[in-house]
Scaffold this motif. Structure first.
Motif, PDB file in Angstrom:
ATOM      1  N   THR B  71      45.138  -9.888  61.833  1.00  0.00           N
ATOM      2  CA  THR B  71      44.376 -11.119  61.140  1.00  0.00           C
ATOM      3  C   THR B  71      44.662 -12.110  60.690  1.00  0.00           C
ATOM      4  O   THR B  71      43.507 -12.782  59.951  1.00  0.00           O
ATOM      5  CB  THR B  71      42.929 -10.441  60.511  1.00  0.00           C
ATOM      6  OG1 THR B  71      43.593 -10.235  58.545  1.00  0.00           O
ATOM      7  CG2 THR B  71      42.140  -8.792  60.681  1.00  0.00           C
ATOM      8  N   PHE B 105      39.334 -15.859  58.953  1.00  0.00           N
ATOM      9  CA  PHE B 105      37.857 -14.953  59.261  1.00  0.00           C
ATOM     10  C   PHE B 105      36.785 -15.467  59.632  1.00  0.00           C
ATOM     11  O   PHE B 105      35.715 -15.414  58.632  1.00  0.00           O
ATOM     12  CB  PHE B 105      38.005 -13.584  58.084  1.00  0.00           C
ATOM     13  CG  PHE B 105      37.829 -12.312  58.702  1.00  0.00           C
ATOM     14  CD1 PHE B 105      37.523 -11.769  59.945  1.00  0.00           C
ATOM     15  CD2 PHE B 105      36.120 -12.367  58.644  1.00  0.00           C
ATOM     16  CE1 PHE B 105      37.797 -10.853  60.784  1.00  0.00           C
ATOM     17  CE2 PHE B 105      35.065 -10.727  59.347  1.00  0.00           C
ATOM     18  CZ  PHE B 105      36.244 -10.650  60.278  1.00  0.00           C
ATOM     19  N   THR B 106      37.189 -16.854  60.476  1.00  0.00           N
ATOM     20  CA  THR B 106      35.725 -17.804  60.010  1.00  0.00           C
ATOM     21  C   THR B 106      35.482 -17.959  61.773  1.00  0.00           C
ATOM     22  O   THR B 106      34.921 -18.653  61.999  1.00  0.00           O
ATOM     23  CB  THR B 106      36.491 -18.884  59.874  1.00  0.00           C
ATOM     24  OG1 THR B 106      37.510 -19.594  60.595  1.00  0.00           O
ATOM     25  CG2 THR B 106      36.172 -19.217  58.251  1.00  0.00           C
ATOM     26  N   GLY B 107      36.038 -16.884  62.610  1.00  0.00           N
ATOM     27  CA  GLY B 107      35.381 -16.678  63.531  1.00  0.00           C
ATOM     28  C   GLY B 107      35.574 -18.266  64.699  1.00  0.00           C
ATOM     29  O   GLY B 107      36.744 -18.905  64.234  1.00  0.00           O
ATOM     30  N   LYS B 108      34.419 -17.828  66.065  1.00  0.00           N
ATOM     31  CA  LYS B 108      34.825 -18.959  66.890  1.00  0.00           C
ATOM     32  C   LYS B 108      35.196 -20.768  66.212  1.00  0.00           C
ATOM     33  O   LYS B 108      35.716 -21.396  66.122  1.00  0.00           O
ATOM     34  CB  LYS B 108      33.600 -18.853  68.284  1.00  0.00           C
ATOM     35  CG  LYS B 108      34.403 -19.594  68.943  1.00  0.00           C
ATOM     36  CD  LYS B 108      33.208 -20.030  70.244  1.00  0.00           C
ATOM     37  CE  LYS B 108      33.735 -21.005  71.232  1.00  0.00           C
ATOM     38  NZ  LYS B 108      33.387 -21.706  70.554  1.00  0.00           N
ATOM     39  N   ASN B 109      33.521 -20.584  65.326  1.00  0.00           N
ATOM     40  CA  ASN B 109      33.777 -22.377  64.409  1.00  0.00           C
ATOM     41  C   ASN B 109      34.996 -22.412  63.834  1.00  0.00           C
ATOM     42  O   ASN B 109      35.169 -23.643  63.606  1.00  0.00           O
ATOM     43  CB  ASN B 109      32.705 -21.162  63.479  1.00  0.00           C
ATOM     44  CG  ASN B 109      31.482 -22.164  64.361  1.00  0.00           C
ATOM     45  OD1 ASN B 109      31.280 -21.841  65.689  1.00  0.00           O
ATOM     46  ND2 ASN B 109      30.784 -21.766  63.394  1.00  0.00           N
ATOM     47  N   PHE B 111      37.758 -21.858  65.237  1.00  0.00           N
ATOM     48  CA  PHE B 111      38.934 -21.846  66.115  1.00  0.00           C
ATOM     49  C   PHE B 111      38.951 -23.879  66.065  1.00  0.00           C
ATOM     50  O   PHE B 111      39.409 -24.427  66.803  1.00  0.00           O
ATOM     51  CB  PHE B 111      38.831 -21.403  67.247  1.00  0.00           C
ATOM     52  CG  PHE B 111      39.812 -19.444  67.089  1.00  0.00           C
ATOM     53  CD1 PHE B 111      41.476 -19.962  67.401  1.00  0.00           C
ATOM     54  CD2 PHE B 111      39.829 -19.039  66.357  1.00  0.00           C
ATOM     55  CE1 PHE B 111      42.088 -19.207  67.100  1.00  0.00           C
ATOM     56  CE2 PHE B 111      40.251 -17.708  66.343  1.00  0.00           C
ATOM     57  CZ  PHE B 111      41.871 -18.439  67.094  1.00  0.00           C
ATOM     58  N   ILE B 140      39.142 -16.870  52.244  1.00  0.00           N
ATOM     59  CA  ILE B 140      38.383 -16.408  53.857  1.00  0.00           C
ATOM     60  C   ILE B 140      37.663 -16.404  53.534  1.00  0.00           C
ATOM     61  O   ILE B 140      36.329 -15.697  52.584  1.00  0.00           O
ATOM     62  CB  ILE B 140      39.699 -15.017  53.187  1.00  0.00           C
ATOM     63  CG1 ILE B 140      41.043 -15.258  53.366  1.00  0.00           C
ATOM     64  CG2 ILE B 140      38.837 -14.028  54.337  1.00  0.00           C
ATOM     65  CD1 ILE B 140      41.823 -13.155  52.852  1.00  0.00           C
ATOM     66  N   GLY B 141      37.281 -16.449  55.010  1.00  0.00           N
ATOM     67  CA  GLY B 141      35.479 -16.148  55.248  1.00  0.00           C
ATOM     68  C   GLY B 141      34.053 -17.050  55.009  1.00  0.00           C
ATOM     69  O   GLY B 141      33.595 -16.836  55.262  1.00  0.00           O
ATOM     70  N   THR B 249      47.505 -13.996  55.280  1.00  0.00           N
ATOM     71  CA  THR B 249      46.444 -14.247  56.649  1.00  0.00           C
ATOM     72  C   THR B 249      46.792 -15.136  57.242  1.00  0.00           C
ATOM     73  O   THR B 249      46.833 -15.930  57.885  1.00  0.00           O
ATOM     74  CB  THR B 249      44.832 -14.281  57.019  1.00  0.00           C
ATOM     75  OG1 THR B 249      43.968 -14.864  55.637  1.00  0.00           O
ATOM     76  CG2 THR B 249      44.432 -12.729  56.757  1.00  0.00           C
TER      77      THR B 249
END
Lengths: 425, 425
Positions: B71, B105-109, B111, B140-141, B249
């Motif tokens: 992850t 762990f912040t998703g597509k945003n 990236f 994280i997150g 991570t």
């Protein structure tokens, strides 16, 4: 519907943890063919029950599972040896357990002490020495003063009685803050009782999770079937709990089925009664496993971690344990912090297949994260409210397969440090 | 003889742990071809350095090792991608690091934020976007407020200077209680300097142990040779430390060799200068790794665990980590309790080959256990006296082979619980 009843202490200990059971009874039922006794032998401390003896009638089946530690204790090695060649038809059997000293890493003298205890127990009880299943729990690396135990063997034999389960359960405790026992009844053509007790609160982790577990039933069940059921259930119960990821050198589970119930013997796992029995036994084993976690050193929260959607059941189990053993997850739970980022971290470090964007995490029913990031519907206040509960459920779906497993643990608190930073000296 | 010098903070933090370095200097030396800057961008907290930029000259070799977490964060994935295709001859490169938010762990945003930062850094500095090596560390997150960083890029570029290493080292800290840096010089035909800094104190474990490490040298060394040396050394340094067994991570190590020293380039691992360089670099990496452990959350003891006589080096490494990660061993050390039984337990649970009767354990020079039990010469007072030291050495010989490894860790204290039970909320 379960008929499971828990054992409660006759006199609760002052240091009993907040998760101790509150409903139950103070005795365990008699199992036809089993007699128990307990005594104060002063193995390490005076004025407490510290040795228990169980006598199991001729004709019983016995099954067991033991620690996989490569430094396991002399009693564990003896139990494995005795179990491999056990034939209950040749005579009665015995279980002799002391607390206060684990007789682990005690060299040749340790083996000699265990052999002496087995021989003297056999002589006092009138059974074969290789029908004795010993266990010792407590401090590692100090010589076992076995003469304090042998001095009490005649008294233990004299006092054997069918209803001494509660005393036996108390005698095997070490840092436990309450006795752990449970029983249930079922109908296998005849009424059958299953009763068990356990000890353990620190040094708890697969494999095997619990330090000591003893279970008895009057059901008639062939030894290979009993062993198969116990081994199956062990994976999902005692091997699915962890307090601190540490594995004892003494972990032992022994189960005896006396066959005294008025039923035909179960000779096959495919017998429908075998499944009935397994369901009831599974409830006992799961409940005893939970009681051990609830008595985890310093525990203030009981945590169930349900992992679904993993690549396999075994992968789900590994991921569950990675979460359950993470000090950062466990301290977050202690702090009532819904810190789901640490759960993501623990999934990631498990080494098991995971896809960040397929992963979802729920606290209880509250969806926290999905699609690779925090859920738009998630409100921190909802997560924080759930974390204030005493029993916490973490649901992790990997979203990549059909594998699932449940693992149970407790939080990591100042209490754990206090207990373990000065246990021996 | 080592010429290694440590970095000390200009203003020590009030909460610096008892194991913080006490000798060193407050600046890191300039490396020809590298310029650094740091600023306060308010990523999470105001009034602290939290973003650092490094500019690396055209023609440099770059090597890296990264977390194996499944992850891992967007910046880690981008670094791995950029490193795989990196060719320093095509232009300068950059390292951009923020603390306060890990963008994991912040998703597509997440990236998108990382891509935006790389593109904007490249534009501000005049390099290719795929020559930018980003990193983010912190919570994280939570979405990374990347606009707070881009708003500072022009300032960061304007302020680039060769001697800003100490500020850069400070900017990447999170829960660290002191800056971690070290440098050394060696003669590879021409004088060469190696300088590095690191951050990390919780969530520290193989693989990779340290969260963020950046190292620079003016040595001329081909990229594959640099990568080989860094990967070799990483196993015995950053992958041999653990604070709590948890793996970030975001763990990243990036090393740049500018080639500006007046020497012929090292093009082969077999060049004798490659080994000279590896020895010097190994000292830096080991020292930075030790500094991370010494800043372990709540640490009061620094523990070296030397495992010898194991079935293989890898087996010795696993056994060392099993001991180093055991909460029962770590709490015993916190309590200054020479509880060697817990070490036996940790050897046993490692799953690696061990023979109880061939095992010996020493605290420093004091023989504690051998031949399967406590040594006749061992006096508890001797063990207890050693445990009162700040630096503790545990020597475990398996007695079954030639495998060896050293692992470093710290104790597990109330301080760890206090820090981690309420880090985020």
């Amino acid at each position: 519907m379960t008929t499971l009843t828990r054992l409660l202490p006759q006199t609760p200990k002052a240091n009993a943890g907040p998760l101790a059971p509150t409903t139950g009874v103070t005795t365990l039922p008699a199992i036809d063919g089993v007699r128990l006794s307990a005594t104060m032998a002063g193995v390490r401390y005076a004025n407490r029950l510290d040795v228990m003896l169980a006598e199991i009638c001729t004709g019983a089946s016995i099954a067991g599972v033991f620690t996989k530690s490569s430094t396991r204790s002399a009693p564990v090695l003896m139990c494995q040896d005795h179990l491999a060649k056990f034939d209950g038809s040749t005579g009665p059997a015995a279980i002799l357990v002391n607390s206060g000293n684990s007789n682990a890493f005690t060299g040749k003298n340790g083996f000699d002490s265990t052999r002496t205890l087995a021989e003297r127990t056999a002589a006092a009880l009138g059974c074969a020495p290789d029908h004795v299943f010993p266990a010792s729990t407590g401090v590692i690396g100090e010589p076992l003063p076995h003469e304090r135990i042998t001095a009490k063997l005649d008294e233990l034999v004299t006092n054997l009685r069918p209803d001494a389960g509660a005393d036996a359960a108390a005698a095997i405790m070490t840092t436990d803050t309450y006795v752990k026992g449970a029983f249930t009844t079922l109908d296998l053509g005849a009424p059958v009782t299953i009763s068990g007790f356990a000890k353990g609160s620190g040094m708890i982790a697969p494999d095997m999770a619990t330090m000591l577990v003893y279970m008895f039933t009057d059901a008639a069940i062939a030894q290979p079937v009993l062993q198969q059921i116990v081994s199956e259930l062990n994976i999902r119960t005692f091997n699915a709990i962890t307090v601190d990821g540490d594995t004892s050198t003494s972990d032992s589970l022994v189960m005896a089925a006396t066959g005294r119930a008025a039923m035909d013997r179960i000779d096959s796992r495919d017998d429908p009664r075998a499944e009935q029995f397994a369901v009831a036994l599974g409830e006992i084993m799961r409940d005893l496993a939970h009681q051990v976690v609830r008595d985890g050193e310093g525990a203030t929260k009981f945590v169930a971690i349900n992992v679904t959607g993993a690549a396999s059941d075994s992968s789900a189990h590994t991921i569950g344990l990675s979460i359950a053993n993470s000090p950062l997850v466990k301290t977050a739970i202690a702090g009532e912090d819904p810190n789901w980022g640490r759960i993501v971290m623990a999934v990631g470090k498990s080494g098991e297949p995971a896809d960040r964007d397929a992963l979802s995490i729920r606290f209880g029913h509250v969806l926290v994260a999905e699609n690779g990031w925090v859920s738009p519907s998630y409100k921190e206040a909802d997560g924080a409210a759930l974390m204030k509960e005493q029993d916490i459920e973490i649901n992790v779906d990997l979203g990549i397969g059909g594998g699932q497993a449940t693992v149970w643990t407790c939080d990591l608190t100042h209490g754990y440090i206090t207990i373990n930073a000065d246990y021996r000296s």
